[in-house]
Design a protein around this motif. Structure first.
Motif, PDB file in Angstrom:
ATOM      1  N   VAL A 329       0.910  -1.178  -0.023  1.00  0.00           N
ATOM      2  CA  VAL A 329       0.040   0.044   0.091  1.00  0.00           C
ATOM      3  C   VAL A 329       0.811   1.211  -0.193  1.00  0.00           C
ATOM      4  O   VAL A 329       0.638   2.280  -0.645  1.00  0.00           O
ATOM      5  N   ARG A 330       1.936   1.453   0.774  1.00  0.00           N
ATOM      6  CA  ARG A 330       2.826   2.451   0.980  1.00  0.00           C
ATOM      7  C   ARG A 330       3.350   2.669  -0.502  1.00  0.00           C
ATOM      8  O   ARG A 330       3.746   3.866  -0.927  1.00  0.00           O
ATOM      9  N   ARG A 331       3.830   1.619  -1.064  1.00  0.00           N
ATOM     10  CA  ARG A 331       4.494   1.393  -2.414  1.00  0.00           C
ATOM     11  C   ARG A 331       3.404   2.355  -3.334  1.00  0.00           C
ATOM     12  O   ARG A 331       3.938   3.099  -4.532  1.00  0.00           O
ATOM     13  N   ALA A 332       2.260   2.063  -3.578  1.00  0.00           N
ATOM     14  CA  ALA A 332       1.301   2.436  -4.319  1.00  0.00           C
ATOM     15  C   ALA A 332       1.130   3.998  -4.174  1.00  0.00           C
ATOM     16  O   ALA A 332       0.793   4.526  -5.245  1.00  0.00           O
ATOM     17  N   ASN A 333       1.506   4.424  -3.039  1.00  0.00           N
ATOM     18  CA  ASN A 333       1.352   5.768  -2.802  1.00  0.00           C
ATOM     19  C   ASN A 333       2.439   6.975  -2.770  1.00  0.00           C
ATOM     20  O   ASN A 333       2.597   7.814  -2.406  1.00  0.00           O
ATOM     21  N   VAL A 334       3.516   6.146  -3.004  1.00  0.00           N
ATOM     22  CA  VAL A 334       4.856   7.006  -3.350  1.00  0.00           C
ATOM     23  C   VAL A 334       4.482   7.687  -4.759  1.00  0.00           C
ATOM     24  O   VAL A 334       4.231   7.601  -5.631  1.00  0.00           O
ATOM     25  N   GLU A 335       4.833   9.135  -4.087  1.00  0.00           N
ATOM     26  CA  GLU A 335       4.788  10.261  -5.036  1.00  0.00           C
ATOM     27  C   GLU A 335       5.679  10.069  -6.281  1.00  0.00           C
ATOM     28  O   GLU A 335       6.791   9.684  -6.082  1.00  0.00           O
ATOM     29  N   GLN A 336       5.096   9.939  -7.591  1.00  0.00           N
ATOM     30  CA  GLN A 336       5.752   9.693  -8.845  1.00  0.00           C
ATOM     31  C   GLN A 336       5.828  11.529  -9.472  1.00  0.00           C
ATOM     32  O   GLN A 336       6.523  11.451 -10.243  1.00  0.00           O
ATOM     33  N   THR A 337       4.737  12.091  -9.248  1.00  0.00           N
ATOM     34  CA  THR A 337       4.585  13.493  -9.904  1.00  0.00           C
ATOM     35  C   THR A 337       4.291  14.660  -8.991  1.00  0.00           C
ATOM     36  O   THR A 337       3.436  14.411  -8.303  1.00  0.00           O
ATOM     37  N   TYR A 338       5.269  15.572  -8.770  1.00  0.00           N
ATOM     38  CA  TYR A 338       4.832  16.502  -7.934  1.00  0.00           C
ATOM     39  C   TYR A 338       4.330  17.643  -8.730  1.00  0.00           C
ATOM     40  O   TYR A 338       5.219  18.710  -9.168  1.00  0.00           O
ATOM     41  N   TRP A 339       3.004  17.859  -8.651  1.00  0.00           N
ATOM     42  CA  TRP A 339       2.427  18.984  -9.337  1.00  0.00           C
ATOM     43  C   TRP A 339       3.079  19.269 -10.892  1.00  0.00           C
ATOM     44  O   TRP A 339       3.351  20.368 -11.387  1.00  0.00           O
ATOM     45  N   ASP A 340       3.339  18.326 -11.627  1.00  0.00           N
ATOM     46  CA  ASP A 340       3.514  18.465 -12.919  1.00  0.00           C
ATOM     47  C   ASP A 340       2.396  18.864 -13.732  1.00  0.00           C
ATOM     48  O   ASP A 340       1.275  18.441 -13.420  1.00  0.00           O
ATOM     49  N   PHE A 341       2.577  19.566 -14.933  1.00  0.00           N
ATOM     50  CA  PHE A 341       1.738  19.732 -15.651  1.00  0.00           C
ATOM     51  C   PHE A 341       1.100  18.498 -16.582  1.00  0.00           C
ATOM     52  O   PHE A 341       1.761  17.992 -17.285  1.00  0.00           O
ATOM     53  N   ASP A 342      -0.064  18.259 -16.480  1.00  0.00           N
ATOM     54  CA  ASP A 342      -0.583  16.718 -17.106  1.00  0.00           C
ATOM     55  C   ASP A 342      -1.061  17.599 -18.558  1.00  0.00           C
ATOM     56  O   ASP A 342      -2.079  18.277 -18.913  1.00  0.00           O
ATOM     57  N   LEU A 343      -0.334  16.762 -19.440  1.00  0.00           N
ATOM     58  CA  LEU A 343      -0.756  17.245 -20.946  1.00  0.00           C
ATOM     59  C   LEU A 343      -2.103  16.923 -21.358  1.00  0.00           C
ATOM     60  O   LEU A 343      -2.654  17.496 -22.499  1.00  0.00           O
ATOM     61  N   THR A 344      -2.720  15.788 -20.714  1.00  0.00           N
ATOM     62  CA  THR A 344      -4.158  15.478 -21.247  1.00  0.00           C
ATOM     63  C   THR A 344      -5.255  16.377 -20.353  1.00  0.00           C
ATOM     64  O   THR A 344      -6.108  16.877 -21.006  1.00  0.00           O
ATOM     65  N   LEU A 345      -4.869  16.441 -19.129  1.00  0.00           N
ATOM     66  CA  LEU A 345      -5.989  17.075 -18.105  1.00  0.00           C
ATOM     67  C   LEU A 345      -5.815  18.673 -18.098  1.00  0.00           C
ATOM     68  O   LEU A 345      -6.912  19.494 -17.993  1.00  0.00           O
ATOM     69  N   ALA A 346      -4.768  19.028 -18.729  1.00  0.00           N
ATOM     70  CA  ALA A 346      -4.196  20.364 -18.790  1.00  0.00           C
ATOM     71  C   ALA A 346      -4.327  21.128 -17.634  1.00  0.00           C
ATOM     72  O   ALA A 346      -4.619  22.322 -17.336  1.00  0.00           O
TER      73      ALA A 346
END
Length: 437
Positions: A329-346
């Motif tokens: 569970v902890r691994r599933a929630n390890v941050e991969q993206t810190y407020w990067d701009f999502d090119l799909t969701l804009a």
């Protein structure tokens, strides 16, 4: 007249809404709930949240909704409001109105991604696959066109470079042949090098993960979900699709409010391969409801979805039943993206490996929710766990407005939940320690 009031009085042909009866108690269902004081809360706090839910319903944008909240493990709120069918925009006045109950199943759209992700994490825990493996180690067709470098982790974190739906993919008959869908995705061009850019994979990533699961286990992801997660938790719903006999039980959805205008209409078409109206219509087709669409067709009620998040909140165990190792569970929630701009969701966003993450100031899960994690579903389904408050929350709705001013009541409800339950003492102590540093 205030601007919002003028907007809400637009002609019905410009703004689709449902009929709202004067007596909301007549269309309210209440499930089993513990007394608030048993979990350190108050009746006033719970009723303030429910009044915000009633205000949301009064907008006419939601034919039906359910809200389930667990605090400190106990179900403190479990209620439903509205109609499962018979009260959608355009329904005739004589249509039979079927009330929503706390057991009524709803589609949760992209909130399904968190469920699919935890199937993958469970298989990693069992050694059936490894999240850092390449997709092509399981799906040989991904050995071409630069896709040989895509890892399972890239897919979970929306960095695989395949967010867009190729032409011809959104055909309901194809859902019976998922391997063909994966072949189409394998042939499609990358929009970016794997791992390089963040672009929400609204539908595509789910099919890839589903095929990885099938190749790794010899079973489809629906069967693995039932065996490894739903059965231990004792959940009636929350699988990918439903049995044919259950199709009529699923609450009907409706696009409400003002139709999405450019450029938002194009955003839906790029991400979903269809307009919002087309996507909702596809989702109500029995072929969609009985198929396996790992990124989009989990069907559940709020209570079962809330139980799932309670399990994650307690790092894999709920009511004495262990489903996941705490490290999983902890691994599933390890941050991969810190407020990067999502090119799909804009928009900028934080992601883990399958989850949307909260924020210290504000997030999809309310104010000051830095440790919260969950997922949004087609803009009007919210499900999350907030460790700092000891909360697991599931809000499911059948109305699909987009950027309608009245839908601000949805955010007011989300914020009301965070405000009603202050952080636990240990969470406040951690925050003070961070400030000193």
């Amino acid at each position: 007249m205030a601007p919002l009031e003028r907007w809400l009085r637009l002609p019905t042909w410009l703004r689709a809404t449902c009929a709202v009866p004067a007596d909301l108690d007549a269309i309210t269902a209440v499930g089993e709930e513990v007394r608030p004081r048993e979990v350190g809360s108050s009746r006033g706090a719970v009723e303030s949240i429910w009044e915000a839910a009633r205000a949301l319903y009064r907008t006419g944008l939601y034919p039906g909704l359910q809200l389930a909240i667990r605090r400190r493990g106990a179900l403190i709120l479990n209620r439903a409001l509205g109609c499962a069918s018979g009260n959608l925009p355009g329904d005739p006045p004589w249509a039979e109105r079927v009330p929503v109950t706390t057991d009524t199943p709803f589609r949760i759209y992209s909130a399904s991604k968190a469920v699919a992700a935890m199937v993958v994490h469970k298989l990693d825990e069992k050694g059936a696959l490894h999240i850092d493996d390449r997709v092509c180690d399981y799906v040989p067709s991904f050995r071409r066109r630069g896709k040989e470098w895509i890892t399972i982790a890239h897919v979970l974190a929306h960095r695989a470079g395949i967010p867009n739906i190729p032409a011809g993919l959104m055909k309901l008959d194809l859902l019976e042949r998922p391997h063909e869908i994966v072949e189409i995705l394998a042939e499609a061009p990358l929009i970016s090098r794997p791992g390089q850019k963040l672009a929400y994979h609204a539908v595509t990533g789910g099919f890839v993960l589903g095929e990885v699961v099938r190749q790794a286990t010899g079973q489809d992801i629906r069967s693995v979900l039932h065996k490894e997660i739903l059965e231990p938790l004792g959940l009636r719903w929350m699988n990918f699709g439903v049995k044919p006999d259950d199709v009529p039980r699923v609450a009907r959805d409706a696009v409400t409010g003002v139709p999405p205008l450019p450029p938002f209409g194009q955003l839906f078409r790029r991400a979903l391969g269809a307009t919002l109206q087309e996507a909702v219509a596809l989702a109500q087709d029995p072929r969609f409801l009985t198929a396996v669409v790992p990124a989009a067709n989990v069907v559940t009620n709020a209570e079962d979805l809330c139980t799932f998040y309670q399990c994650l909140l307690e790092e894999g165990e709920v009511e004495g039943v262990r489903v996941f190792d705490s490290r999983t569970v902890r691994r599933a929630n390890v941050e991969q993206t810190y407020w990067d701009f999502d090119l799909t969701l804009a928009v900028p966003i934080r992601y883990g490996l399958g989850f949307m993450l909260g924020g210290r100031l504000v997030s999809l899960f309310g104010p000051d929710t830095g440790r919260a994690f969950g997922h949004l579903g087609l803009t009007n389904v919210f499900s999350w766990a907030d460790p700092d408050r000891g909360l697991a929350v599931a809000l499911v709705t059948s109305g699909k407005p987009f950027l309608d001013p009245a839908s601000l009541n949805l955010l007011r409800l989300i914020f009301a939940i965070s405000r009603a339950f202050p952080k636990e003492p240990e969470a406040r102590a951690r925050a003070r320690t961070r400030r000193r540093r």
